[in-house]
Design a protein around this motif. Structure first.
Motif, PDB file in Angstrom:
ATOM      1  N   SER A  27      -9.809  60.058   1.653  1.00  0.00           N
ATOM      2  CA  SER A  27      -8.963  61.239   1.476  1.00  0.00           C
ATOM      3  C   SER A  27      -7.870  61.019   0.446  1.00  0.00           C
ATOM      4  N   ILE A  28      -7.205  59.883   0.505  1.00  0.00           N
ATOM      5  CA  ILE A  28      -6.126  59.629  -0.454  1.00  0.00           C
ATOM      6  C   ILE A  28      -6.702  59.450  -1.853  1.00  0.00           C
ATOM      7  N   SER A  29      -7.911  58.894  -1.960  1.00  0.00           N
ATOM      8  CA  SER A  29      -8.561  58.760  -3.271  1.00  0.00           C
ATOM      9  C   SER A  29      -8.881  60.130  -3.853  1.00  0.00           C
ATOM     10  N   ALA A  30      -9.418  61.015  -3.042  1.00  0.00           N
ATOM     11  CA  ALA A  30      -9.740  62.364  -3.508  1.00  0.00           C
ATOM     12  C   ALA A  30      -8.482  63.067  -4.010  1.00  0.00           C
ATOM     13  N   LEU A  31      -7.409  62.959  -3.259  1.00  0.00           N
ATOM     14  CA  LEU A  31      -6.155  63.590  -3.672  1.00  0.00           C
ATOM     15  C   LEU A  31      -5.638  63.005  -4.988  1.00  0.00           C
ATOM     16  N   TYR A  32      -5.684  61.686  -5.117  1.00  0.00           N
ATOM     17  CA  TYR A  32      -5.197  61.049  -6.340  1.00  0.00           C
ATOM     18  C   TYR A  32      -6.058  61.453  -7.543  1.00  0.00           C
ATOM     19  N   GLU A  33      -7.356  61.456  -7.374  1.00  0.00           N
ATOM     20  CA  GLU A  33      -8.246  61.812  -8.473  1.00  0.00           C
ATOM     21  C   GLU A  33      -8.044  63.255  -8.902  1.00  0.00           C
ATOM     22  N   TYR A  34      -7.856  64.158  -7.955  1.00  0.00           N
ATOM     23  CA  TYR A  34      -7.552  65.539  -8.311  1.00  0.00           C
ATOM     24  C   TYR A  34      -6.208  65.630  -9.032  1.00  0.00           C
ATOM     25  N   GLN A  35      -5.246  64.875  -8.575  1.00  0.00           N
ATOM     26  CA  GLN A  35      -3.930  64.879  -9.224  1.00  0.00           C
ATOM     27  C   GLN A  35      -4.052  64.478 -10.695  1.00  0.00           C
ATOM     28  N   VAL A  36      -4.900  63.491 -10.975  1.00  0.00           N
ATOM     29  CA  VAL A  36      -5.082  63.007 -12.343  1.00  0.00           C
ATOM     30  C   VAL A  36      -5.891  63.983 -13.192  1.00  0.00           C
ATOM     31  N   GLY A  37      -7.014  64.469 -12.678  1.00  0.00           N
ATOM     32  CA  GLY A  37      -7.941  65.202 -13.528  1.00  0.00           C
ATOM     33  C   GLY A  37      -8.220  66.639 -13.172  1.00  0.00           C
ATOM     34  N   ASN A  38      -7.624  67.147 -12.086  1.00  0.00           N
ATOM     35  CA  ASN A  38      -7.868  68.527 -11.690  1.00  0.00           C
ATOM     36  C   ASN A  38      -6.723  69.022 -10.804  1.00  0.00           C
ATOM     37  N   PRO A  39      -5.488  68.960 -11.319  1.00  0.00           N
ATOM     38  CA  PRO A  39      -4.345  69.340 -10.478  1.00  0.00           C
ATOM     39  C   PRO A  39      -4.348  70.809 -10.065  1.00  0.00           C
ATOM     40  N   SER A  40      -5.085  71.649 -10.777  1.00  0.00           N
ATOM     41  CA  SER A  40      -5.184  73.067 -10.406  1.00  0.00           C
ATOM     42  C   SER A  40      -6.256  73.307  -9.356  1.00  0.00           C
ATOM     43  N   LEU A  41      -6.986  72.216  -8.978  1.00  0.00           N
ATOM     44  CA  LEU A  41      -8.038  72.280  -7.960  1.00  0.00           C
ATOM     45  C   LEU A  41      -9.111  73.311  -8.288  1.00  0.00           C
TER      46      LEU A  41
END
Length: 190
Positions: free
Chosen positions: A97-111
Motif C-alpha cells: 500500500s505505501i509503495s502504491a501511494l509513493y509511486e502515484y505521488q511520483v508519477g501520477n499525483p492526479s490519480l
C-alpha cells in the motif's frame, strides 16, 4: 492522495502490518508519502522474505527514489509457488500500500485511472514530450515498441528522445510498467 490513502486503509487495513498501516495513516492526514516510509516498507518486505529463508532480495533504483525487485533465478515448481505466496504475503503486510501511494505521488499525483494517459501526463510534466501529447499516442507508441528490437535506433517508436529513456522509465514504473534491464543482478533465492 489523502482520499486515496483512506480508501486503501479501508480496503487493505486488515492485512497491513502496524508499521505500514501507520505510514498510510500519515498519508491520509498529510497527503504526502515520505521517502523514509516508502523505504521502511521495502525494508520490511525484504526482511520478511529473508526471515522465510530466501537467500537474498535485491532492489534496483528506478529513479526518484522508487525501487523494483530484480528477477530471480528460477527454482522448481514447488519453490516458485512458495515464493509467490510468500512474496504476496510479505508485500501485503509491509510495503504494497505505501509503495502504491509513493509511486502515484511520483508519477501520477492526479490519480488518472487510464494507464496510458497517466504515463503521457507524467512525460509531459517532466518535459520529455510536447504539451499536446496524449495517452492514445503513448499507447500507439508502446504497441509499436513491442515489435521493435531495442538495438534498432532507426526505429525508435517513442515521441521522447531515446537519451531520455531513463527519465521516461520513471513515469512508466510509477504507473505499473516495469522494463527490466539486462544489467540488473539476478536474485539467488534458493
Amino acid at each position: 492522495m489523502q482520499d486515496f490513502a483512506k480508501i486503501i486503509l479501508k480496503e487493505n487495513g486488515s492485512v497491513m502490518g502496524d508499521v505500514q498501516k501507520a505510514a498510510v495513516e500519515r498519508v491520509a492526514k498529510t497527503g504526502k508519502v515520505s521517502i523514509a516510509d516508502y523505504e521502511t516498507g521495502l525494508s520490511g518486505y525484504r526482511q520478511c522474505l529473508l526471515d522465510k529463508g530466501y537467500k537474498e532480495i535485491i532492489f534496483v533504483d528506478m529513479g526518484n527514489g522508487m525501487k523494483a525487485e530484480t528477477s530471480h533465478k528460477e527454482g522448481t515448481e514447488e519453490q516458485e509457488e512458495r515464493y509467490s505466496a510468500d512474496s504476496i504475503s510479505c508485500f501485503s503486510t509491509h510495503s504494497g500500500s505505501i509503495s502504491a501511494l509513493y509511486e502515484y505521488q511520483v508519477g501520477n499525483p492526479s490519480l488518472i485511472k487510464d494507464h496510458y494517459q497517466a504515463v503521457a501526463e507524467c512525460l509531459k510534466q517532466r518535459g520529455l514530450v510536447e504539451s499536446s501529447y496524449t495517452g492514445k499516442q503513448y499507447k500507439k507508441e508502446s504497441e509499436a515498441a513491442a515489435t521493435v528490437e531495442s538495438n534498432e535506433s532507426d526505429n525508435w517508436p517513442f515521441s521522447y528522445d531515446k537519451s531520455d529513456q531513463t527519465e521516461a522509465n520513471i513515469c512508466k514504473y510509477a504507473n505499473g510498467e516495469t522494463e527490466t534491464d539486462e544489467s540488473w543482478p539476478i536474485e539467488q533465492l534458493w
